[in-house]
Design an enzyme around this catalytic site. Structure first.
Site, PDB file in Angstrom:
ATOM      1  N   GLY A  52      14.656  -1.112  78.624  1.00  0.00           N
ATOM      2  CA  GLY A  52      14.171  -2.388  79.128  1.00  0.00           C
ATOM      3  C   GLY A  52      14.297  -2.463  80.638  1.00  0.00           C
ATOM      4  O   GLY A  52      14.103  -1.462  81.336  1.00  0.00           O
ATOM      5  N   SER A 111      19.173  -2.524  77.475  1.00  0.00           N
ATOM      6  CA  SER A 111      20.489  -1.996  77.139  1.00  0.00           C
ATOM      7  C   SER A 111      20.613  -0.569  77.657  1.00  0.00           C
ATOM      8  O   SER A 111      19.748  -0.067  78.353  1.00  0.00           O
ATOM      9  CB  SER A 111      20.704  -1.988  75.624  1.00  0.00           C
ATOM     10  OG  SER A 111      19.710  -1.183  75.035  1.00  0.00           O
ATOM     11  N   LYS A 167      35.826   4.528  80.807  1.00  0.00           N
ATOM     12  CA  LYS A 167      34.859   5.047  81.775  1.00  0.00           C
ATOM     13  C   LYS A 167      34.293   6.371  81.276  1.00  0.00           C
ATOM     14  O   LYS A 167      35.029   7.262  80.870  1.00  0.00           O
ATOM     15  CB  LYS A 167      35.500   5.246  83.145  1.00  0.00           C
ATOM     16  CG  LYS A 167      34.527   5.811  84.177  1.00  0.00           C
ATOM     17  CD  LYS A 167      35.018   5.681  85.607  1.00  0.00           C
ATOM     18  CE  LYS A 167      36.123   6.610  85.935  1.00  0.00           C
ATOM     19  NZ  LYS A 167      36.343   6.748  87.399  1.00  0.00           N
ATOM     20  N   THR A 192      24.940  -4.413  81.396  1.00  0.00           N
ATOM     21  CA  THR A 192      24.123  -4.425  80.183  1.00  0.00           C
ATOM     22  C   THR A 192      25.066  -4.238  78.999  1.00  0.00           C
ATOM     23  O   THR A 192      26.279  -4.388  79.143  1.00  0.00           O
ATOM     24  CB  THR A 192      23.009  -3.350  80.243  1.00  0.00           C
ATOM     25  OG1 THR A 192      22.105  -3.546  79.153  1.00  0.00           O
ATOM     26  CG2 THR A 192      23.551  -1.941  80.252  1.00  0.00           C
ATOM     27  N   TYR A 193      24.512  -3.916  77.854  1.00  0.00           N
ATOM     28  CA  TYR A 193      25.339  -3.667  76.675  1.00  0.00           C
ATOM     29  C   TYR A 193      24.955  -2.319  76.074  1.00  0.00           C
ATOM     30  O   TYR A 193      23.879  -1.791  76.339  1.00  0.00           O
ATOM     31  CB  TYR A 193      25.188  -4.791  75.642  1.00  0.00           C
ATOM     32  CG  TYR A 193      23.796  -4.929  75.091  1.00  0.00           C
ATOM     33  CD1 TYR A 193      23.417  -4.280  73.915  1.00  0.00           C
ATOM     34  CD2 TYR A 193      22.842  -5.691  75.751  1.00  0.00           C
ATOM     35  CE1 TYR A 193      22.130  -4.392  73.416  1.00  0.00           C
ATOM     36  CE2 TYR A 193      21.549  -5.817  75.261  1.00  0.00           C
ATOM     37  CZ  TYR A 193      21.205  -5.166  74.098  1.00  0.00           C
ATOM     38  OH  TYR A 193      19.933  -5.274  73.617  1.00  0.00           O
ATOM     39  N   ALA A 205      16.718  -2.360  82.543  1.00  0.00           N
ATOM     40  CA  ALA A 205      17.670  -1.382  83.083  1.00  0.00           C
ATOM     41  C   ALA A 205      16.975  -0.086  83.477  1.00  0.00           C
ATOM     42  O   ALA A 205      17.436   0.633  84.372  1.00  0.00           O
ATOM     43  CB  ALA A 205      18.775  -1.097  82.063  1.00  0.00           C
TER      44      ALA A 205
END
Length: 120
Positions: A73, A25, A9, A57-58, A75
């Site tokens: 994008g 992302s 985290k 997301t990544y 996000a």
């Protein structure tokens, strides 16, 4: 039995930019990624403290020491510069092992600089 638990985290990082026209992302400063034990392309949940949105997301590796936290994008529709987010990754593991597992938790300072690390 396997369960999914908190692995890493980044607690309360500021969004530095939102780029709607980039492939989706979140870009994060490499120093913060390493401290939180998050790798490029890892799936994360991003929780926006300011507006309550939660997305998956990544991660894309950002420049080391830059403090970058950029929603890319689609996000980018879930936060704006200055919003505070929490970036969370999870891991699947055996139930018994999970009882003693200690997640990597970091608390960036103002400007998204590396500060306190809590791993166990």
């Amino acid at each position: 039995m396997d369960i999914e638990i908190l692995k890493s985290k980044i607690h309360r990082i500021s969004i530095t930019e939102a780029n709607l026209n980039y492939i989706g992302s979140i870009t994060i400063d490499l120093d913060l990624m390493e401290a939180a034990n998050i790798i490029a392309n890892e799936k994360v949940q991003v929780v926006n403290v300011n507006n309550g949105s939660r997305i998956e997301t990544y991660v894309i590796e950002g420049g080391r020491g830059t403090g970058v936290c950029c929603l890319n994008g689609p996000a980018a529709r879930h936060g704006q510069e200055g919003d505070i987010v929490i970036v969370i990754s999870y891991a699947r593991m055996d139930f018994e092992k999970a009882k003693t597992f200690k997640p990597w938790i970091i608390f960036p300072t103002e400007g998204n600089k590396l500060a306190e690390i809590n791993n166990g």
